[in-house]
Design a protein around this motif. Structure first.
Motif, short mmCIF file in Angstrom:
data_model
loop_
_atom_site.label_atom_id
_atom_site.label_comp_id
_atom_site.label_asym_id
_atom_site.label_seq_id
_atom_site.Cartn_x
_atom_site.Cartn_y
_atom_site.Cartn_z
N SER A 91 1.13 -1.00 -0.15
CA SER A 91 0.33 -0.16 -0.48
C SER A 91 1.13 1.50 0.12
O SER A 91 2.10 1.24 -0.10
CB SER A 91 -0.69 0.01 1.57
OG SER A 91 0.11 0.21 2.38
N CYS A 92 0.09 2.64 0.01
CA CYS A 92 1.19 3.92 -0.18
C CYS A 92 2.06 3.66 1.33
O CYS A 92 2.69 4.29 1.29
CB CYS A 92 -0.60 4.50 -0.29
SG CYS A 92 0.68 6.81 -0.36
N THR A 93 0.91 3.11 2.23
CA THR A 93 1.76 3.78 3.78
C THR A 93 2.53 2.90 4.14
O THR A 93 4.22 3.40 3.80
CB THR A 93 0.31 3.60 5.61
OG1 THR A 93 -0.49 4.34 4.60
CG2 THR A 93 1.47 3.84 6.60
N ARG A 94 2.66 1.70 3.62
CA ARG A 94 3.70 0.60 3.89
C ARG A 94 5.05 0.95 2.18
O ARG A 94 6.58 0.91 2.83
CB ARG A 94 2.95 -0.57 2.99
CG ARG A 94 4.34 -1.60 3.49
CD ARG A 94 4.60 -1.70 4.38
NE ARG A 94 3.67 -2.21 5.92
CZ ARG A 94 3.67 -2.05 7.06
NH1 ARG A 94 5.04 -1.58 7.55
NH2 ARG A 94 2.26 -2.25 7.66
N LEU A 95 4.80 1.63 1.52
CA LEU A 95 5.68 2.14 0.54
C LEU A 95 6.48 2.93 1.15
O LEU A 95 7.38 3.61 1.24
CB LEU A 95 4.88 2.56 -0.83
CG LEU A 95 4.77 0.80 -1.63
CD1 LEU A 95 4.16 1.38 -3.13
CD2 LEU A 95 5.81 0.21 -1.71
N ALA A 96 6.29 3.98 1.95
CA ALA A 96 6.46 5.12 2.55
C ALA A 96 7.39 4.85 3.58
O ALA A 96 8.69 5.46 3.69
CB ALA A 96 5.34 6.31 2.86
N ILE A 97 7.14 4.07 4.29
CA ILE A 97 7.76 2.96 5.66
C ILE A 97 9.29 2.29 4.64
O ILE A 97 10.03 2.45 5.19
CB ILE A 97 6.90 2.65 6.24
CG1 ILE A 97 5.76 3.27 6.60
CG2 ILE A 97 7.70 1.96 6.73
CD1 ILE A 97 4.53 2.79 7.70
N LYS A 98 8.57 1.99 3.84
CA LYS A 98 9.86 1.07 3.06
C LYS A 98 10.94 2.10 2.60
O LYS A 98 12.21 1.78 2.39
CB LYS A 98 9.44 0.37 1.74
CG LYS A 98 9.95 -0.86 1.67
CD LYS A 98 9.62 -1.84 1.10
CE LYS A 98 10.71 -2.70 -0.07
NZ LYS A 98 9.80 -3.17 -0.75
N LEU A 99 10.17 3.24 1.90
CA LEU A 99 11.37 4.36 1.70
C LEU A 99 12.45 4.40 2.11
O LEU A 99 13.71 4.54 2.15
CB LEU A 99 10.69 5.40 0.35
CG LEU A 99 11.85 6.37 -0.22
CD1 LEU A 99 10.58 6.63 -1.40
CD2 LEU A 99 11.91 7.37 0.98
N MET A 100 11.64 4.77 3.41
CA MET A 100 12.66 5.66 4.38
C MET A 100 13.84 5.04 5.72
O MET A 100 14.19 4.66 5.68
CB MET A 100 11.50 6.10 5.40
CG MET A 100 11.39 7.59 5.96
SD MET A 100 12.00 8.72 4.38
CE MET A 100 12.81 9.60 5.80
N THR A 101 12.87 3.20 5.78
CA THR A 101 14.12 2.18 5.40
C THR A 101 15.54 1.96 5.15
O THR A 101 16.00 1.47 4.84
CB THR A 101 12.57 1.03 6.11
OG1 THR A 101 12.08 0.99 7.04
CG2 THR A 101 13.87 -0.36 6.81
N SER A 102 14.81 2.39 3.50
CA SER A 102 15.59 1.63 2.62
C SER A 102 16.87 3.02 2.03
O SER A 102 18.31 2.50 2.37
CB SER A 102 15.22 1.25 1.01
OG SER A 102 14.42 0.51 1.06
N LEU A 103 16.52 4.26 2.89
CA LEU A 103 17.42 5.02 2.71
C LEU A 103 18.79 4.39 4.04
O LEU A 103 19.49 4.47 4.25
CB LEU A 103 16.89 6.49 2.92
CG LEU A 103 16.24 6.89 1.89
CD1 LEU A 103 15.36 8.38 1.93
CD2 LEU A 103 16.98 7.46 0.75
N ALA A 104 17.42 4.48 4.92
CA ALA A 104 18.12 3.70 6.45
C ALA A 104 19.01 2.84 6.28
O ALA A 104 20.25 2.84 6.93
CB ALA A 104 17.74 3.67 7.48
N LEU A 105 18.89 1.88 5.44
CA LEU A 105 19.74 0.62 5.14
C LEU A 105 21.19 0.60 4.25
O LEU A 105 21.24 -0.25 3.87
CB LEU A 105 19.14 -0.77 5.21
CG LEU A 105 17.74 -0.86 5.53
CD1 LEU A 105 16.69 -2.47 5.53
CD2 LEU A 105 18.48 -1.42 7.08
N GLY A 106 20.73 1.87 3.83
CA GLY A 106 22.10 1.76 2.84
C GLY A 106 21.89 1.78 1.03
O GLY A 106 22.12 1.48 0.08
N ARG A 107 20.54 1.77 0.74
CA ARG A 107 19.84 0.93 -0.07
C ARG A 107 19.17 2.33 -1.60
O ARG A 107 18.65 1.97 -1.97
CB ARG A 107 18.25 0.05 -0.10
CG ARG A 107 19.32 -1.37 0.72
CD ARG A 107 17.59 -2.12 0.67
NE ARG A 107 18.05 -2.54 -0.49
CZ ARG A 107 17.90 -3.40 -1.69
NH1 ARG A 107 19.12 -4.03 -1.38
NH2 ARG A 107 17.57 -3.68 -3.16
#
Length: 537
Positions: free
Chosen positions: A309-325
């Motif tokens: 979903s839109c909420t899950r993708l927004a969280i995934k974007l910020m998480t990927s930035l923190a993980l170096g992706r």
């Protein structure tokens, strides 16, 4: 100004409080019915208008991108959660005859049982599978239930990029739609010519068919593909010829063999060896993706739909930035993900927020099954995923435009090749996530060699024997040098590579041997500069 002795009379009556949104207001779309859902401040919808709004979002995403061609086999990745369940119900309604614009692809469902990685007991896993099968039989689509333990029997070819056939221009999609509609109308016209009024009862030329006619006449091809079979039809009637051609013969009738005790123990040992919860979640997502990709390739699916979903993708974007992706955000959060080549991952639910999904499932009784995840009941700061999720949801509660702002930012990301060669051959890819390597291979080899030779350079410890270490004999070095930055950081939390599934280690060894052979061949090849110098001399 003096106010002594002035009489102001009785105090002014209190004004009634302003009406709350969704109580006394009308629907913002039809302006007639009372609203039952308030999505945002001022956006109050009645039941029918909310359903039309929700369905339009799903259809608009698919129609705008035009990646799924008519008659194409699409695998729906279902986890039992609200978003993926709502996605399946959207596809089910889109294939029905009552739909205004019917979907024209052939769906199938896959469910990955992750109970062993999440610490579920065999009894809990059996009860969850029973609930899943009940919903799958109600839907009527071909379904595949696979256990996560099957990653230990995957072939190494899962990690290889397979070239995709060119889809053509925008006119190719329209031509495919026209050709599909002609194929659908051709059998229907032939049956209409065979059933002329002269062969029917003259007293009821336009009436509904009788029971005898219903038993005598099989359903047409258009009816078979337009309307999926119900649960009762699936249990009482054998599949027709069109259904047999559209799905493998063992898709809905045969279930995968249960995992063995050795595979379950190996999977538990793998996740127990990982130090942090962050690395466990990334490893689980990687193994799940590999397993779904294998199912799609085995059964001939060219597209995979996920319920992000839109909420899950927004969280995934910020998480990927923190993980170096950060280099792979366009693939991780975009509508389509073409990193695998022949199988494309699409996200049709990326326009729906979790609030909209929850309201839709509640109003229209969309069934879902709760399955505990690997981070269930974990504290907020136990992993980067949990911490970023709590941060985004807390910020969304205070500022309602947080998720939409982050999501709209992800839409602006462009998938550009690393070296700017869009039409050239694909470069080296990560062994786990299968994205293009975002670091220099030569520099990586120097770092890996230094880390592999560090025990030798530091000298032997007292009481130990001196052992010669070689970079070529170090299996960990073979794997590390083939990972992107994000996967390399996660692999630091895995002390040993022995618990990894065999297909990962086999593919890593194959790539290392192939790279060494190519390097040896380069020594015998003549460069263009050498030929020019030879000609001048």
């Amino acid at each position: 100004m003096c106010q002594v002795g002035e009489d102001y009379g009785a105090p002014a009556p209190e004004m009634p409080p302003p009406p709350r949104a969704g109580r006394e207001l009308k629907c913002v779309k039809c302006k007639e019915d009372l609203p039952v859902v308030v999505i945002r401040a001022g956006d109050a919808f009645c039941r029918d208008c909310f359903k039309a709004f929700y369905v339009h979002k799903f259809r608009a995403v698919l129609g705008k991108n035009r990646l799924i061609f008519p008659g194409e086999k699409v695998l729906l990745a279902w986890s039992g959660g609200p978003s993926s369940s709502s996605m399946i119900w959207q596809v089910l309604e889109g294939l029905s005859r009552d739909s205004a614009k019917r979907l024209r692809f052939v769906p199938g469902i896959v469910y990955v049982d992750e109970g062993a990685a999440c610490g579920q007991s065999p009894g809990d896993r059996a009860r969850t599978l029973a609930e899943m099968k009940l919903i799958l039989q109600t839907v009527g689509f071909p379904w595949h239930i696979v256990a996560l333990e099957e990653v230990f029997s995957l072939p190494p070819s899962v990690l290889r990029y397979l070239a995709q056939e060119p889809s053509g221009t925008k006119g190719a999609y329209k031509a495919a739609v026209d050709s599909f509609l002609q194929q659908q109308h051709a059998p229907a016209e032939g049956e209409e010519q065979l059933s002329q009024p002269g062969s029917q009862d003259p007293q009821s030329p336009a009436g509904p068919p009788t029971a005898a006619q219903t038993e005598a006449q099989p359903p047409t091809a258009a009816q078979t593909e337009a309307q999926p079979p119900t649960a009762a039809q699936t249990e009482t009637q054998p599949p027709t010829a069109a259904q047999t051609e559209a799905q493998p013969p063992t898709a809905a009738q045969t279930e995968a063999q249960p995992p063995t005790a050795a595979q379950t123990e190996a999977l538990s040992r793998l996740f127990d060896s990982v130090k942090t919860l962050t690395a466990k979640e990334e490893l689980l997502q990687t193994l799940r993706t590999h397993l779904i990709l294998h199912v799609a390739r085995t059964h001939g699916y060219s597209k995979v739909m996920t319920g992000d979903s839109c909420t899950r993708l927004a969280i995934k974007l910020m998480t990927s930035l923190a993980l170096g992706r950060g280099a792979f955000l366009a693939w991780d959060t975009g509508f389509s993900d073409e990193r695998h080549g022949d199988v494309v991952v699409v996200r049709p639910m990326r326009e729906h927020t979790l609030k909209e999904v929850a309201f839709y499932n509640r109003l229209f009784a969309v069934p879902s099954v709760f399955t505990p995840a690997i981070d269930t009941k974990a504290p907020e700061k136990s992993s980067i995923h949990r911490l970023m999720e709590a941060f985004m949801l807390r910020l969304q509660a205070q500022f309602p435009s947080t998720v939409s702002t982050v999501y709209r930012t992800s839409e602006k990301l462009v998938k550009a090749p690393r070296h700017g060669s869009a039409g050239g051959p694909p470069g080296p890819r990560c062994l786990l996530c299968m994205c293009a390597l975002d670091i220099d291979t030569a520099a990586t080899q120097r770092v890996v060699v230094h880390q592999a030779l560090r025990p030798c350079t530091e000298g032997p410890r007292p009481g130990t024997q001196v052992q010669l270490c070689s970079h070529r004999e170090d299996p960990r070095a073979h794997v590390i040098e083939q990972l992107c930055y994000g996967c390399r950081v996660n692999m630091k939390d895995l002390p040993s590579l022995d618990p990894l599934p065999p297909y990962i280690l086999t593919e890593a060894q194959f790539r290392s041997q192939r790279a060494s052979v190519l390097q040896e061949m380069q020594e015998y090849l003549i460069d263009s500069d050498d030929e020019a110098q030879t000609g001048e001399s």
